[in-house]
Design a protein around this motif. Structure first.
Motif, PDB file in Angstrom:
ATOM      1  N   ARG A 286      36.238  42.715  81.398  1.00 30.68           N
ATOM      2  CA  ARG A 286      36.695  44.082  81.671  1.00 30.68           C
ATOM      3  C   ARG A 286      36.973  44.285  83.168  1.00 30.68           C
ATOM      4  N   THR A 287      36.137  43.739  84.034  1.00 23.97           N
ATOM      5  CA  THR A 287      36.328  43.911  85.481  1.00 23.97           C
ATOM      6  C   THR A 287      37.595  43.204  85.958  1.00 23.97           C
ATOM      7  N   TYR A 288      37.911  42.053  85.337  1.00 26.43           N
ATOM      8  CA  TYR A 288      39.116  41.333  85.736  1.00 26.43           C
ATOM      9  C   TYR A 288      40.367  42.112  85.314  1.00 26.43           C
ATOM     10  N   VAL A 289      40.322  42.729  84.131  1.00 23.45           N
ATOM     11  CA  VAL A 289      41.456  43.535  83.679  1.00 23.45           C
ATOM     12  C   VAL A 289      41.705  44.691  84.638  1.00 23.45           C
ATOM     13  N   SER A 290      40.618  45.323  85.085  1.00 26.32           N
ATOM     14  CA  SER A 290      40.741  46.429  86.032  1.00 26.32           C
ATOM     15  C   SER A 290      41.402  45.962  87.327  1.00 26.32           C
ATOM     16  N   ARG A 291      40.979  44.793  87.806  1.00 29.26           N
ATOM     17  CA  ARG A 291      41.577  44.244  89.030  1.00 29.26           C
ATOM     18  C   ARG A 291      43.041  43.873  88.791  1.00 29.26           C
ATOM     19  N   LEU A 292      43.338  43.369  87.594  1.00 29.63           N
ATOM     20  CA  LEU A 292      44.712  42.993  87.256  1.00 29.63           C
ATOM     21  C   LEU A 292      45.625  44.212  87.239  1.00 29.63           C
TER      22      LEU A 292
END
Length: 299
Positions: A286-292
């Motif tokens: 989820r955190t990587y999607v937010s950064r993406l």
């Protein structure tokens, strides 16, 4: 109120409508209309660049008649024409990277010696590519890129703005009604769904053409899906859509970013814009999607 004033107000409403991204642009346009530094607007969509610049002009002067636009590709004697613009105006110089180096130097000289500021003229430069990319390719000098880069704005393409196509379609409908002397009330639910799901290869220009055609053939109060010239073949596949959205820059990095932006946006839409659900479908944290989302400028 003149017809032109009314069209300007429509653009204001388009920017300040219920679409959150357009609402942000409305605030930025108002802020930029109150300052005197040269502005650089970057968008792959030609009409978005013009609409935003016109809106800045309207926010600055609260009336029409103060906006002049020039295209570096099509305008002859462009420097002479710029010098003829009246005081208290906004000049939009589009596709500035196509100016010759000599003309770029002369524009830079006007900026540096305060020509525009002394005449209360706000200069907005536009391009479909970023300043950094244009400079790297030798299309814009380092000095001009620096001056233009002091105040710059990147506007997403129509396909990248969630709900952007349907929000803008209503404003274009009002515009088309005025020019065709019709009073069409709106769109059917299926027509709006068709507009939202279509991949707009040429952005606002294509959407405007579709709405204008639909208004011309519509014989009822609401535009139906049958009135829209969007057949099944128009949508194309994802690979073709991404390729056609690249413009001049067809580097692997740009292509991958374009595909990721398109794909992540579709997955988000299918999951109600819930990042946790989208992350599960994508097989990502989820955190990587937010950064993406931040890296790809997905709103």
């Amino acid at each position: 109120m003149t017809e032109k004033d009314n069209l300007f107000l429509q653009k204001i409403r388009f920017l300040a409508g219920d679409n959150s991204y357009f609402g942000e642009l409305a605030g930025i346009a108002k802020e930029m209309g109150g300052q005197n530094l040269t502005i650089f607007v970057n968008s792959s969509d030609h009409l978005f660049r013009i609409f935003f610049s016109e809106t800045v002009a309207f926010c600055r002067f609260k009336e029409s008649g103060h906006f002049e636009t020039f295209d570096a590709v099509r305008s002859e004697n462009i420097l002479s024409k710029i010098r003829q613009v009246n005081s208290d105006s906004v000049i939009f110089l589009d596709r500035i990277e196509y100016l010759s180096i000599d003309l770029q130097s002369e524009i830079l000289e006007l900026i540096e010696r305060g020509y525009f500021e002394s005449r209360r003229i706000l200069l907005i430069a536009g391009s479909e590519t970023s300043l950094e990319e244009s400079h790297e390719k030798g299309k814009i000098s380092a000095k001009l890129a620096f001056r233009l880069g002091l105040v710059k704005l990147n506007i997403l393409s129509l396909n990248e703005i969630k709900g952007g196509a349907t929000s803008l379609a209503w404003i274009l409908l009002n515009d088309a009604n005025i020019h065709s002397c019709k009073d069409i009330k709106g769109f059917s639910e299926s027509a709006l769904e068709k507009i939202q799901n279509h991949f707009w290869k040429t952005g606002v220009f294509e959407l405007k053409s579709v709405v204008d055609f639909a208004v011309s053939v519509c014989e009822s109060e609401y535009i139906s899906v049958e009135n829209l010239p969007l057949g099944k073949a128009d949508s194309g596949d994802v690979n073709e859509a991404v390729y056609n959205s690249l413009g001049d820059d067809k580097s692997m990095k740009t292509a991958l970013d374009s595909f990721k932006r398109y794909y992540v946006t579709k997955i988000l839409e299918e999951n109600g814009n819930n990042q946790t659900k989208a992350a599960k479908v994508l097989g990502l944290q989820r955190t990587y999607v937010s950064r993406l989302l931040n890296e790809l400028q997905i709103r």
